[in-house]
Design a protein around this motif. Structure first.
Motif, PDB file in Angstrom:
ATOM      1  N   SER A   1       0.830  -1.207   0.000  1.00  0.00           N
ATOM      2  CA  SER A   1       0.000   0.000   0.000  1.00  0.00           C
ATOM      3  C   SER A   1       0.862   1.253   0.000  1.00  0.00           C
ATOM      4  N   GLY A   2       2.183   1.069   0.088  1.00  0.00           N
ATOM      5  CA  GLY A   2       3.092   2.213   0.164  1.00  0.00           C
ATOM      6  C   GLY A   2       3.301   2.709   1.581  1.00  0.00           C
ATOM      7  N   ASN A   3       2.701   2.012   2.553  1.00  0.00           N
ATOM      8  CA  ASN A   3       2.792   2.430   3.957  1.00  0.00           C
ATOM      9  C   ASN A   3       3.356   1.308   4.822  1.00  0.00           C
ATOM     10  N   PRO A   4       4.246   1.636   5.751  1.00  0.00           N
ATOM     11  CA  PRO A   4       4.722   0.610   6.684  1.00  0.00           C
ATOM     12  C   PRO A   4       3.607   0.198   7.632  1.00  0.00           C
ATOM     13  N   PHE A   5       3.798  -0.933   8.296  1.00  0.00           N
ATOM     14  CA  PHE A   5       2.868  -1.483   9.282  1.00  0.00           C
ATOM     15  C   PHE A   5       1.609  -2.084   8.660  1.00  0.00           C
ATOM     16  N   PHE A   6       1.547  -2.171   7.323  1.00  0.00           N
ATOM     17  CA  PHE A   6       0.426  -2.826   6.657  1.00  0.00           C
ATOM     18  C   PHE A   6       0.973  -3.958   5.794  1.00  0.00           C
ATOM     19  N   THR A   7       0.298  -5.088   5.825  1.00  0.00           N
ATOM     20  CA  THR A   7       0.753  -6.258   5.071  1.00  0.00           C
ATOM     21  C   THR A   7       0.335  -6.170   3.602  1.00  0.00           C
ATOM     22  N   THR A   8       0.904  -7.057   2.792  1.00  0.00           N
ATOM     23  CA  THR A   8       0.471  -7.121   1.394  1.00  0.00           C
ATOM     24  C   THR A   8      -0.921  -7.734   1.282  1.00  0.00           C
ATOM     25  N   ASP A   9      -1.360  -8.484   2.289  1.00  0.00           N
ATOM     26  CA  ASP A   9      -2.760  -8.940   2.307  1.00  0.00           C
ATOM     27  C   ASP A   9      -3.698  -7.744   2.385  1.00  0.00           C
ATOM     28  N   THR A  10      -3.359  -6.798   3.249  1.00  0.00           N
ATOM     29  CA  THR A  10      -4.176  -5.589   3.363  1.00  0.00           C
ATOM     30  C   THR A  10      -4.118  -4.782   2.072  1.00  0.00           C
ATOM     31  N   ALA A  11      -2.936  -4.716   1.464  1.00  0.00           N
ATOM     32  CA  ALA A  11      -2.814  -4.019   0.176  1.00  0.00           C
ATOM     33  C   ALA A  11      -3.689  -4.690  -0.877  1.00  0.00           C
ATOM     34  N   ALA A  12      -3.728  -6.019  -0.875  1.00  0.00           N
ATOM     35  CA  ALA A  12      -4.553  -6.745  -1.843  1.00  0.00           C
ATOM     36  C   ALA A  12      -6.028  -6.446  -1.627  1.00  0.00           C
ATOM     37  N   ALA A  13      -6.461  -6.430  -0.371  1.00  0.00           N
ATOM     38  CA  ALA A  13      -7.858  -6.110  -0.067  1.00  0.00           C
ATOM     39  C   ALA A  13      -8.188  -4.692  -0.515  1.00  0.00           C
ATOM     40  N   LEU A  14      -7.285  -3.762  -0.236  1.00  0.00           N
ATOM     41  CA  LEU A  14      -7.493  -2.366  -0.627  1.00  0.00           C
ATOM     42  C   LEU A  14      -7.604  -2.226  -2.134  1.00  0.00           C
ATOM     43  N   ARG A  15      -6.681  -2.832  -2.871  1.00  0.00           N
ATOM     44  CA  ARG A  15      -6.699  -2.723  -4.339  1.00  0.00           C
ATOM     45  C   ARG A  15      -7.913  -3.430  -4.933  1.00  0.00           C
ATOM     46  N   ALA A  16      -8.314  -4.545  -4.355  1.00  0.00           N
ATOM     47  CA  ALA A  16      -9.498  -5.246  -4.856  1.00  0.00           C
ATOM     48  C   ALA A  16     -10.727  -4.356  -4.768  1.00  0.00           C
ATOM     49  N   VAL A  17     -10.851  -3.651  -3.658  1.00  0.00           N
ATOM     50  CA  VAL A  17     -11.990  -2.753  -3.469  1.00  0.00           C
ATOM     51  C   VAL A  17     -11.880  -1.548  -4.411  1.00  0.00           C
ATOM     52  N   GLU A  18     -10.691  -0.959  -4.489  1.00  0.00           N
ATOM     53  CA  GLU A  18     -10.489   0.215  -5.333  1.00  0.00           C
ATOM     54  C   GLU A  18     -10.777  -0.069  -6.803  1.00  0.00           C
ATOM     55  N   LEU A  19     -10.388  -1.257  -7.263  1.00  0.00           N
ATOM     56  CA  LEU A  19     -10.510  -1.586  -8.684  1.00  0.00           C
ATOM     57  C   LEU A  19     -11.810  -2.309  -9.021  1.00  0.00           C
ATOM     58  N   ASN A  20     -12.710  -2.392  -8.040  1.00  0.00           N
ATOM     59  CA  ASN A  20     -14.022  -3.021  -8.259  1.00  0.00           C
ATOM     60  C   ASN A  20     -13.897  -4.466  -8.747  1.00  0.00           C
ATOM     61  N   ALA A  21     -12.949  -5.189  -8.169  1.00  0.00           N
ATOM     62  CA  ALA A  21     -12.840  -6.616  -8.474  1.00  0.00           C
ATOM     63  C   ALA A  21     -14.078  -7.325  -7.931  1.00  0.00           C
ATOM     64  N   GLN A  22     -14.413  -8.436  -8.550  1.00  0.00           N
ATOM     65  CA  GLN A  22     -15.568  -9.207  -8.086  1.00  0.00           C
ATOM     66  C   GLN A  22     -15.191 -10.180  -6.985  1.00  0.00           C
ATOM     67  N   VAL A  23     -13.898 -10.488  -6.884  1.00  0.00           N
ATOM     68  CA  VAL A  23     -13.443 -11.434  -5.865  1.00  0.00           C
ATOM     69  C   VAL A  23     -11.949 -11.231  -5.633  1.00  0.00           C
ATOM     70  N   LEU A  24     -11.546 -11.472  -4.401  1.00  0.00           N
ATOM     71  CA  LEU A  24     -10.124 -11.477  -4.057  1.00  0.00           C
ATOM     72  C   LEU A  24      -9.710 -12.934  -3.915  1.00  0.00           C
ATOM     73  N   LEU A  25      -8.781 -13.369  -4.728  1.00  0.00           N
ATOM     74  CA  LEU A  25      -8.314 -14.747  -4.707  1.00  0.00           C
ATOM     75  C   LEU A  25      -6.958 -14.814  -4.015  1.00  0.00           C
ATOM     76  N   LYS A  26      -6.900 -15.519  -2.904  1.00  0.00           N
ATOM     77  CA  LYS A  26      -5.624 -15.660  -2.209  1.00  0.00           C
ATOM     78  C   LYS A  26      -5.045 -17.035  -2.505  1.00  0.00           C
ATOM     79  N   ALA A  27      -3.922 -17.038  -3.226  1.00  0.00           N
ATOM     80  CA  ALA A  27      -3.268 -18.292  -3.601  1.00  0.00           C
ATOM     81  C   ALA A  27      -2.351 -18.749  -2.476  1.00  0.00           C
ATOM     82  N   THR A  28      -2.520 -20.004  -2.055  1.00  0.00           N
ATOM     83  CA  THR A  28      -1.690 -20.566  -0.993  1.00  0.00           C
ATOM     84  C   THR A  28      -1.177 -21.938  -1.427  1.00  0.00           C
ATOM     85  N   LYS A  29      -0.546 -22.630  -0.492  1.00  0.00           N
ATOM     86  CA  LYS A  29      -0.021 -23.967  -0.777  1.00  0.00           C
ATOM     87  C   LYS A  29      -0.941 -25.062  -0.264  1.00  0.00           C
ATOM     88  N   VAL A  30      -2.092 -24.667   0.310  1.00  0.00           N
ATOM     89  CA  VAL A  30      -3.091 -25.642   0.749  1.00  0.00           C
ATOM     90  C   VAL A  30      -4.421 -25.313   0.081  1.00  0.00           C
TER      91      VAL A  30
END
Length: 244
Positions: free
Chosen positions: A135-164
């Protein structure tokens, strides 16, 4: 083909570890495989924005625990995400996709600055937009950045890719009896303290009704299956069907 799809604009969140184990930085073959999975979905006409972490190179919270100033450690982590993003861009463009890297911290020789309307225009034109530097700010994770960008860009879903293949009530690697959730509410995920995303990211998705799907990116074709409406991984939304 687009008419057959459940989702037409997505935000895909990749961890840095998805590109290579910490200490090994980046595994070129793994990056190519991820790019191939993204291309399968891109070929369907899905508009794709991506956020990638930097944990394969640097973790701000861990570095701060060693005595480095936390804000400084987080800024270094943001730079790690830029490196990962450029590597992903290279792999995807070699497969014929047109991409743009946009960074939350301006660095014009390397990438565009993040401008929401420009990013939306890229998506409309079929370009994959890779969003770097968190997000360009310390103390925030890239998960939070992903949530923020998903909302800003009007995505229909946030997909979190993991190993499980979804969210469990315990680590399925160490506990064979761990229970997998097929669907889960934001509040239950928050109350249970499940380590799917940090609470800030979950709360942001909850407040903006942004559904989250946690799935296994290592499973070939899983991303495409989700686009076509298949039930893969765990859906986090307003309703908890396990309690309904």
């Amino acid at each position: 083909m687009v008419a057959e799809l459940k989702y037409r604009r997505i935000l895909l969140k990749l961890s840095g570890e998805a590109l290579g184990a910490q200490g090994n930085s980046i595994d070129a073959e793994t990056v190519r495989r991820i790019a191939s999975e993204v291309k399968r979905v891109h070929n369907l006409g899905v508009e794709i924005a991506m956020v990638v972490g930097g944990g394969n190179m640097w973790r701000g919270a861990y570095a701060a625990a060693t005595g480095i100033d936390r804000a400084t450690a987080d800024y270094v982590g943001m730079l790690a995400t830029v490196m990962n993003s450029l590597v992903l861009q290279d792999a995807m463009e070699k497969l014929g996709m047109v991409t743009r890297v946009q960074t939350a911290i301006e660095m014009p020789p390397v990438a565009e600055p993040f401008i929401r309307r420009r990013a939306e225009r890229h998506l409309e034109k079929g370009r994959v937009v890779i969003l770097a530097a968190g997000s360009g700010n310390p103390f925030f994770t890239t998960d939070t950045a992903a949530a923020l960008r998903a909302v800003e860009l009007n995505a229909q879903v946030l997909l979190k890719a993991t190993k499980v293949d979804g969210i469990y009530d315990d680590d399925p690697v160490h506990n064979p009896y761990a229970h997998k959730f097929e669907e889960l509410s934001y509040m239950r995920a928050l109350n249970m303290g499940l380590k799917v995303m940090d609470s800030t990211a979950l709360s942001l998705c909850k407040d903006n009704k942004m559904p989250i799907i946690v799935f296994n990116m290592q499973q070939e074709g899983a991303l495409e299956a989700i686009m076509r409406g298949a039930k893969c991984g765990t859906l986090v939304s307003e309703v908890d069907k396990e309690l309904a």
